[in-house]
Structure formats: structure tokens, C-alpha cells
Enzyme design. Sequence first.
Site, mmCIF file in Angstrom:
data_model
loop_
_atom_site.group_PDB
_atom_site.id
_atom_site.type_symbol
_atom_site.label_atom_id
_atom_site.label_comp_id
_atom_site.label_asym_id
_atom_site.label_seq_id
_atom_site.Cartn_x
_atom_site.Cartn_y
_atom_site.Cartn_z
ATOM 1 N N THR A 1 17.903 -3.724 20.888
ATOM 2 C CA THR A 1 18.227 -2.923 19.707
ATOM 3 C C THR A 1 16.970 -2.306 19.092
ATOM 4 O OG1 THR A 1 19.103 -2.895 17.461
ATOM 5 C CG2 THR A 1 18.252 -5.009 18.240
ATOM 6 N N THR B 1 -10.841 -4.606 14.900
ATOM 7 C CA THR B 1 -11.515 -4.476 13.608
ATOM 8 C C THR B 1 -12.191 -5.758 13.150
ATOM 9 O OG1 THR B 1 -9.840 -2.888 12.976
ATOM 10 C CG2 THR B 1 -11.086 -3.849 11.189
HETATM 11 N N1 ASP Z 1 -7.388 -0.209 16.089
HETATM 12 C C1 ASP Z 1 -7.670 -1.589 15.841
HETATM 13 C C2 ASP Z 1 -7.246 -2.373 17.053
HETATM 14 O O1 ASP Z 1 -6.086 -2.651 17.235
HETATM 15 C C3 ASP Z 1 -6.978 -2.048 14.612
HETATM 16 C C4 ASP Z 1 -7.200 -3.500 14.282
HETATM 17 O O2 ASP Z 1 -8.040 -4.186 14.817
HETATM 18 O O3 ASP Z 1 -6.505 -3.997 13.412
HETATM 19 O O4 ASP Z 1 -8.065 -2.714 17.865
#
Ligand code: ASP
Length: 345
Positions: free
Chosen positions: A279, A16
Amino acid sequence: MKTGNSNILIIYTGGTIGMVKDYASGALKAFDFKGLLESIPELHQLECQIDATSFEVPLDSSNMHPEDWVRLATMIEQGYDHYDGFVVLHGSDTMSYTASALSFLLENLQKPVIITGSQLPIGDLRTDAKENLITAVQIAALKNENGPVVREVGLYFEYKLYRGNRTTKINAEHFEAFASLNHPHLVESGVHLKVFSQFLWAPKKRKPLVVHKKLNTNVAVLKLFPGIGEQVLRGVLSSKGLKALVLETYGSGNAPSDSWFVEVLREAISNGIHIVNVTQCSGGSVMMGQYETSTQLQQLQLISGKDITTEAAVAKLMYMLGAEVHPRHFKTVFETSLRGEMHQN
Ligand code: ASP
């Protein structure tokens, strides 16, 4: 402690953080990292040299595979002599796995590798990306009279730097998306950067960096739940090629005492499968023998995952299997803290 004169390499892998909104269409699209410095002019104020590079095709971190961890480790290896520190931009979903894997792949690391990302794209008005990126660069650039302050793989998110292989993603929405319940955070960002030196990993000897590139992915994770049946356990343990299992047990490492359960584990162990007791609690440690419901596991000589996270256990197994650690030493090596991923005793 200062940040001046450091050479930093930013490696964008995807996620993101690297998205911007196309105002014409309203859609999110990958950010052009060649224009990083122009787009985030705040980075100019950092008094360090910044270069940026990117995976050719940015990945959502759900599509990150062990070969991408090796690719990343190789990029760091190639820039190791030239740069003082590295910032890896990564999707948050599997960030803890990548951070854990990098910690094992980069043996004798003497420079900071700071992995970060964000919950909102860098182009979003309310983004957490800018703070995460800018502070990650600042931490990667930190030096004192002995050289880099951080000499390990750290994960920076929402004002805190954690040891990467101690983290877990705990929230899919909050800006505070990560936790490290079994090791205190290493740096806190407020008005000043507060470094908790006593919690930093101190690589013992000044040995040259060794970059491991072999990972064996024949591992599995199985989380116990009340009602788990023999067929499920047997099915997982008889998977073709399986070499190791992370068994997520209850509390301090407890599991059903049913004879079928013990028998299936015994058979798997005698077939050479390494079983690690981790765990399923987010914090605390496995202590086999503390309760009657874990004495059977202790008698089976299950490997104790102590207070390791599942993410780090998976990465450590892939690394140790890739390194072909002898079965006779496997338990001892796994139960030893190699990169600060578990407590020593
Ligand atoms: N789906 C995205 C990823 O892990 C979420 C993020 O970037 O926070 O690439």
C-alpha cells in the site's frame, strides 16, 4: 538491566552525523572518527569499551548501494564474536533501506545492531547527533541476565528505537525524522531508558549467525496514480532483466479494474515476474479482496505485502532473489514474516 562491560563497535559509513564545521572556512567536512572518544568525552561515562571504525570513503546515503550493505554486514560478521553490540552511523536519507537490508542479511542475529544518524552535524551547536549517538551506544550495550536485550537491527532517532525494517523517513527537517506506523517503538529514551520487551524481536533458536552476501537488484518500484497509462506500466514491466516489482497500490491494496491493467500484470506474471502489492499509505495493511477493486489482483495471485514498508519490500525482494528462492515458494516465503518486517497473519 545494565550497560557495563559491553564491547561496542561503532561503524561510521557517512552522512551528516559525521560532519564538523571547519571554523576557519565555515565548510562542513568529515569528522575524524579515530578521535571519536576525545571529541565526545561524554562517551567515556558510558562504562563500556568503544572501538570505532569507518568506511574508507564516507558516503552520503544517497550513494549507498546494495554492495555497501553487504560490506557493512561483512564488517559486523568480522567483529561478531568480539563485540557485544554494533552502532552504525549512517545518513538518514536511505537509512531505512539499509536497516531493512541488514535485517535480512544478518540471519539469526543475536546481538544489537543499532543504526543512527542525525539531522545536524555532530559539530553543530544545536546538534541532535550527540544524543542519538550516545543513546544508540547505550542501547547497544544493554544486557540482562540472558545477554543482549536487543537482538535485532534497530533504528534509533530522536528518543526512540524502532525496528529498523519497519521504519520510513518521514521528515527532511524535523529531528523526529522517522516513523514506524505498523509496529510500536521498542525503546524510549527519557529520564530512563524504557524498554518495551513485548515488542522486541525474539530470534527463536540459538542458531549461529549466517551472513548472506548475495543480493539481486533486478527489482523496481511503481507507485500507482490516477491516470497512469498502459505504456508506463508495460514499460516498467518489460525492463530488461526485471525479476520483481513492488506495486504501490491505493488504500488496502486497491488498483484500477481496467482490463488493460489486469492484462499487463497477467502477462508479466506469466513471464515469471514477481509482483508484490504494497500500500502507498504510510500505515495499515493490504487486504486483497476487501474491495472489488482488489479482487482482480487477488485472482492474479499477486503477492500480498501486507503491512510491509516499500523500503523493506525492496530489500526483501533483493535478498530472496539473491537467495534464489524457488518461484513456486516465492509468494509463500514473501508473505511470511522473516525478521518481523510484517504481521504474521
Ligand atoms: N544527505 C544526508 C545523507 O543521507 C542526510 C543525512 O545524513 O541525514 O547522507
